[in-house]
Motif scaffolding. Structure first.
Motif, PDB file in Angstrom:
ATOM      1  N   GLY A  82      -4.789  34.715  -4.242  1.00  0.00           N
ATOM      2  CA  GLY A  82      -5.439  33.740  -4.952  1.00  0.00           C
ATOM      3  C   GLY A  82      -3.359  32.896  -5.114  1.00  0.00           C
ATOM      4  N   SER A  83      -3.599  31.600  -6.008  1.00  0.00           N
ATOM      5  CA  SER A  83      -2.126  30.234  -5.787  1.00  0.00           C
ATOM      6  C   SER A  83      -3.103  29.990  -7.512  1.00  0.00           C
ATOM      7  N   LEU A  84      -1.473  30.069  -7.900  1.00  0.00           N
ATOM      8  CA  LEU A  84      -1.868  29.800  -9.465  1.00  0.00           C
ATOM      9  C   LEU A  84      -1.174  28.377 -10.007  1.00  0.00           C
ATOM     10  N   LEU A  85      -1.226  27.286 -10.627  1.00  0.00           N
ATOM     11  CA  LEU A  85       0.187  26.333 -10.591  1.00  0.00           C
ATOM     12  C   LEU A  85      -0.149  25.954 -11.805  1.00  0.00           C
ATOM     13  N   GLN A  98      -3.712  20.058  -2.837  1.00  0.00           N
ATOM     14  CA  GLN A  98      -4.230  20.592  -2.222  1.00  0.00           C
ATOM     15  C   GLN A  98      -3.972  22.165  -1.318  1.00  0.00           C
ATOM     16  N   ASN A  99      -2.474  22.314  -2.214  1.00  0.00           N
ATOM     17  CA  ASN A  99      -2.312  23.743  -1.226  1.00  0.00           C
ATOM     18  C   ASN A  99      -2.398  24.592  -2.301  1.00  0.00           C
ATOM     19  N   ILE A 100      -2.943  23.964  -3.312  1.00  0.00           N
ATOM     20  CA  ILE A 100      -4.256  25.783  -4.276  1.00  0.00           C
ATOM     21  C   ILE A 100      -5.085  25.102  -3.831  1.00  0.00           C
ATOM     22  N   ASN A 104      -7.211  29.173  -2.563  1.00  0.00           N
ATOM     23  CA  ASN A 104      -8.525  29.833  -3.118  1.00  0.00           C
ATOM     24  C   ASN A 104      -9.122  29.207  -2.615  1.00  0.00           C
ATOM     25  N   VAL A 105      -9.715  28.504  -2.064  1.00  0.00           N
ATOM     26  CA  VAL A 105     -11.129  28.025  -1.386  1.00  0.00           C
ATOM     27  C   VAL A 105     -11.244  27.881  -0.182  1.00  0.00           C
TER      28      VAL A 105
END
Length: 227
Positions: A82-85, A98-100, A104-105
């Motif tokens: 996962g990536s969290l911002l 878009q990077n998230i 994540n998707v």
């Protein structure tokens, strides 16, 4: 020695790292996917590490090649990466949003596509989501990209459960509350979550192996706090 093949993403640290070790120590064959690969995982006889960026569709093809040539079948797929911002909505760039979603998707969708042809009746796909992705749950300012992406994979899993129910492949989601991981500390410095990465890994380990007997197309809220 167990003959089940387990694929886990996001194994460089935190929950994914703990899960990879737990499955491997129990005798399962583990494919650990993350950009960075801890030495202890590399040296474990039951773990194969693929140091790839799952947001890159071309790099994901290495997973397809490895399954085709080595694993031959996939019993459990755990989408843990996962990536969290943590950033105000109006300050998030289109590229950051878009990077998230890429991690994540879209990576969840692409990796699932790769694995489905190698899954048999009784296989289990577990997607790690967040309480922030649950409709009606308490939301936190600054997590618009992250929480909305976690909501997206919940719906995706529900749809895939319906689409592949005749194949006997189960798709379930675990929506986690806060866990004391490095990613959480980076986003919210100083916040102490009630559960450790090891404790959550223990729960996911058991659910991944047995949860498909009881659930399909379900979202389980795994949170010890309210909200």
């Amino acid at each position: 020695m167990q003959n089940k093949n387990i694929i886990i993403t996001g194994t460089s640290r935190g929950i994914g790292y703990e899960m990879a070790l737990q499955f491997a120590n129990a005798g399962y064959n583990v494919l650990a996917i993350s950009r960075k690969t801890p030495q202890i995982l590399i040296e474990h006889e039951n773990i194969t590490c693929l140091p790839i960026d799952i947001s890159d569709e071309n790099q994901l093809q290495q997973v397809n090649e490895f399954i085709s040539k080595t694993l031959k079948k996939v019993d459990v797929l755990i989408h843990n990466a996962g990536s969290l911002l943590h950033k105000n909505f109006t300050e998030i760039t289109t590229q950051e949003f878009q990077n998230i979603y890429k991690v994540n998707v879209f990576a969840v969708a692409e990796l699932t596509k790769i694995c489905i042809p190698f899954m048999e009746k009784g296989s289990h796909v577990v997607t790690i989501s967040s309480m922030g992705g649950i409709q009606g749950s308490m939301k936190f300012a600054g997590l618009s990209a992250y929480s909305s992406s976690k909501g997206a994979v919940i719906t995706l899993s529900e749809l895939l459960a319906e689409e592949y129910k005749e194949n006997g492949i189960a798709f379930n989601v675990l929506a986690l509350g806060s866990v004391n991981t490095e990613m959480l500390q980076e986003a919210f410095p100083g916040y102490e979550a009630p559960l450790s990465a090891k404790e959550m890994a223990d729960y996911i380990y058991n659910f991944a192996l047995t949860g498909n007997k009881y659930y399909n197309g379900k979202v389980l809220q795994v949170s010890s706090t309210t909200p």
